[in-house]
Design a protein around this motif. Structure first.
Motif, PDB file in Angstrom:
ATOM      1  N   ALA A 139       0.834  -1.205   0.000  1.00  0.00           N
ATOM      2  CA  ALA A 139       0.000   0.000   0.000  1.00  0.00           C
ATOM      3  C   ALA A 139       0.866   1.251   0.000  1.00  0.00           C
ATOM      4  O   ALA A 139       0.567   2.235  -0.688  1.00  0.00           O
ATOM      5  CB  ALA A 139      -0.930  -0.003   1.208  1.00  0.00           C
ATOM      6  N   GLY A 140       1.952   1.220   0.760  1.00  0.00           N
ATOM      7  CA  GLY A 140       2.850   2.360   0.779  1.00  0.00           C
ATOM      8  C   GLY A 140       3.512   2.580  -0.563  1.00  0.00           C
ATOM      9  O   GLY A 140       3.623   3.719  -1.038  1.00  0.00           O
ATOM     10  N   ALA A 150      -6.666   0.079   6.333  1.00  0.00           N
ATOM     11  CA  ALA A 150      -8.064  -0.362   6.400  1.00  0.00           C
ATOM     12  C   ALA A 150      -8.166  -1.864   6.128  1.00  0.00           C
ATOM     13  O   ALA A 150      -8.955  -2.575   6.772  1.00  0.00           O
ATOM     14  CB  ALA A 150      -8.912   0.416   5.400  1.00  0.00           C
ATOM     15  N   LEU A 151      -7.356  -2.352   5.190  1.00  0.00           N
ATOM     16  CA  LEU A 151      -7.384  -3.767   4.850  1.00  0.00           C
ATOM     17  C   LEU A 151      -6.827  -4.607   5.996  1.00  0.00           C
ATOM     18  O   LEU A 151      -7.372  -5.672   6.316  1.00  0.00           O
ATOM     19  CB  LEU A 151      -6.577  -4.006   3.576  1.00  0.00           C
ATOM     20  CG  LEU A 151      -6.735  -5.358   2.881  1.00  0.00           C
ATOM     21  CD1 LEU A 151      -8.195  -5.655   2.572  1.00  0.00           C
ATOM     22  CD2 LEU A 151      -5.905  -5.389   1.590  1.00  0.00           C
ATOM     23  N   VAL A 152      -5.764  -4.142   6.615  1.00  0.00           N
ATOM     24  CA  VAL A 152      -5.198  -4.844   7.767  1.00  0.00           C
ATOM     25  C   VAL A 152      -6.190  -4.859   8.918  1.00  0.00           C
ATOM     26  O   VAL A 152      -6.369  -5.882   9.600  1.00  0.00           O
ATOM     27  CB  VAL A 152      -3.871  -4.191   8.210  1.00  0.00           C
ATOM     28  CG1 VAL A 152      -3.429  -4.732   9.568  1.00  0.00           C
ATOM     29  CG2 VAL A 152      -2.782  -4.432   7.177  1.00  0.00           C
ATOM     30  N   ALA A 153      -6.868  -3.740   9.158  1.00  0.00           N
ATOM     31  CA  ALA A 153      -7.849  -3.666  10.231  1.00  0.00           C
ATOM     32  C   ALA A 153      -8.994  -4.647  10.001  1.00  0.00           C
ATOM     33  O   ALA A 153      -9.465  -5.313  10.941  1.00  0.00           O
ATOM     34  CB  ALA A 153      -8.391  -2.238  10.352  1.00  0.00           C
ATOM     35  N   ASP A 154      -9.442  -4.767   8.760  1.00  0.00           N
ATOM     36  CA  ASP A 154     -10.514  -5.708   8.438  1.00  0.00           C
ATOM     37  C   ASP A 154     -10.031  -7.148   8.615  1.00  0.00           C
ATOM     38  O   ASP A 154     -10.778  -7.999   9.118  1.00  0.00           O
ATOM     39  CB  ASP A 154     -10.998  -5.475   7.010  1.00  0.00           C
ATOM     40  CG  ASP A 154     -12.175  -6.369   6.650  1.00  0.00           C
ATOM     41  OD1 ASP A 154     -13.255  -6.200   7.245  1.00  0.00           O
ATOM     42  OD2 ASP A 154     -12.007  -7.252   5.775  1.00  0.00           O
ATOM     43  N   PHE A 155      -8.801  -7.417   8.203  1.00  0.00           N
ATOM     44  CA  PHE A 155      -8.206  -8.743   8.379  1.00  0.00           C
ATOM     45  C   PHE A 155      -8.171  -9.117   9.859  1.00  0.00           C
ATOM     46  O   PHE A 155      -8.597 -10.210  10.251  1.00  0.00           O
ATOM     47  CB  PHE A 155      -6.798  -8.733   7.787  1.00  0.00           C
ATOM     48  CG  PHE A 155      -6.024 -10.004   7.987  1.00  0.00           C
ATOM     49  CD1 PHE A 155      -6.289 -11.140   7.230  1.00  0.00           C
ATOM     50  CD2 PHE A 155      -5.005 -10.074   8.933  1.00  0.00           C
ATOM     51  CE1 PHE A 155      -5.567 -12.315   7.421  1.00  0.00           C
ATOM     52  CE2 PHE A 155      -4.275 -11.240   9.127  1.00  0.00           C
ATOM     53  CZ  PHE A 155      -4.557 -12.360   8.370  1.00  0.00           C
ATOM     54  N   ASP A 156      -7.705  -8.198  10.701  1.00  0.00           N
ATOM     55  CA  ASP A 156      -7.618  -8.468  12.136  1.00  0.00           C
ATOM     56  C   ASP A 156      -9.001  -8.605  12.770  1.00  0.00           C
ATOM     57  O   ASP A 156      -9.202  -9.423  13.675  1.00  0.00           O
ATOM     58  CB  ASP A 156      -6.834  -7.355  12.831  1.00  0.00           C
ATOM     59  CG  ASP A 156      -5.341  -7.448  12.564  1.00  0.00           C
ATOM     60  OD1 ASP A 156      -4.864  -8.548  12.229  1.00  0.00           O
ATOM     61  OD2 ASP A 156      -4.643  -6.416  12.675  1.00  0.00           O
ATOM     62  N   ARG A 157      -9.944  -7.818  12.292  1.00  0.00           N
ATOM     63  CA  ARG A 157     -11.313  -7.906  12.832  1.00  0.00           C
ATOM     64  C   ARG A 157     -11.910  -9.271  12.554  1.00  0.00           C
ATOM     65  O   ARG A 157     -12.523  -9.894  13.437  1.00  0.00           O
ATOM     66  CB  ARG A 157     -12.186  -6.809  12.219  1.00  0.00           C
ATOM     67  CG  ARG A 157     -13.647  -6.845  12.674  1.00  0.00           C
ATOM     68  CD  ARG A 157     -14.505  -5.901  11.857  1.00  0.00           C
ATOM     69  NE  ARG A 157     -14.505  -6.223  10.441  1.00  0.00           N
ATOM     70  CZ  ARG A 157     -15.203  -7.233   9.912  1.00  0.00           C
ATOM     71  NH1 ARG A 157     -15.953  -8.021  10.690  1.00  0.00           N
ATOM     72  NH2 ARG A 157     -15.160  -7.457   8.604  1.00  0.00           N
TER      73      ARG A 157
END
Length: 294
Positions: A139-140, A150-157
């Motif tokens: 992403a960077g 946002a994608l990492v947060a969804d993955f962790d959720r």
């Protein structure tokens, strides 16, 4: 300049993408916080991250495998130009960033960097931390850090809310007739889904046919068993009558092949599918499988 030499000069320039390679080490400055205008991905692992994270209008080309059934983002990749990872083709596309995992071979990276093209290498790993790192770094490189977070947060959720199966034994089966044991990424996915890996030997090995004659798992997990996937070798153990019978008689978690590859965020889809199949077994029997009972 004589006319014949002028024609030759113009032809070479066009073939090289209308730009002369920069001297070695003269890689153009790149601001990772700014979205690149032209993105090219060289292999199907790179395609997943490029298609998911970059603006579609910025994607100049993806690999020929981007729409294959083992590519998780195959539907989103439809309509995008596909190119093979050869140097001349890539130069002609004038990308700002090239994303790759293995595409183009080991010499592709130094070649593109000498031409002043930024190359982002997708990493590999055998744990969930690698997924977060891969997403954030890609992403960077694509100038979309917020999308990555946002994608990492969804993955962790989704990992946190995953309802595991009650320790159901399972065997992972590939069309090539191999399976995987403790320590692999697939094994970690199975454990997170609440499954007990039937294969106890580490690494990737042939299916344990002799053991399966007298002992069987409660369920089977498969990936890549689709029409367009690589054909099974005639001698593959996956063609053995015992394995075929298991695939008929036992509950099977049939995974999207793309969900188990490339250390990507999409592996949570596979874990949810495995857990759901395992829970369904427990719901029907109301007890643990015989091989797991005290």
């Amino acid at each position: 300049m004589r006319p014949s030499k002028l024609v030759l000069f113009v032809s070479i320039t066009v073939a090289a993408g209308c730009s002369s390679p920069q001297p070695q080490g003269a890689v153009a400055p790149y601001n990772p916080g700014k979205a690149p205008l032209r993105v090219v991905s060289l292999d199907f692992c790179a395609d997943q991250f490029g298609v998911k994270l970059a603006d579609r209008a910025s994607i100049v080309a993806v690999s020929p495998d981007a729409t294959r059934d083992f590519s998780f983002m195959r539907a989103e990749a439809k309509g995008l130009r596909q190119v093979r990872p050869d140097a001349e083709t890539i130069l002609a596309l004038k990308p700002d960033v090239v994303v790759r995992s293995y595409g183009g071979g080991p010499q592709m990276v130094p070649f593109l960097e000498r031409a002043g093209i930024k190359v982002h290498q997708i990493g590999w790993g055998e744990d969930f931390a690698a997924v977060r790192t891969n997403v954030r770094e890609a992403a960077g490189a694509l100038g979309q850090p917020a999308r990555g977070e946002a994608l990492v947060a969804d993955f962790d959720r989704r990992l946190a809310s995953l309802k595991p199966a009650p320790q159901v034994s399972a065997l992972y089966v590939t069309p090539g007739g191999v399976t995987t044991g403790p320590g692999s990424l697939v094994d970690r996915m199975m454990v997170k889904a609440g499954l007990v890996n039937f294969q106890t030997q580490k690494g990737w090995n042939p299916l344990p046919l002799e053991r399966l004659v007298t002992e069987q798992p409660a369920m089977v997990v498969t990936a890549f068993f689709t029409a367009q996937s690589p054909h099974q070798d005639y001698w593959s153990q996956a063609r053995h009558p015992l394995v075929r019978q298991m695939l008929t008689d036992l509950p099977v978690a049939r995974l999207d092949g793309g969900a188990t590859a490339c250390s990507g965020w999409f592996m949570v889809d596979a874990m949810e599918a495995m857990a759901a199949t395992g829970r369904s077994i427990h719901a029907k029997t109301g007890a643990l499988p015989k091989d797991l009972q005290p």
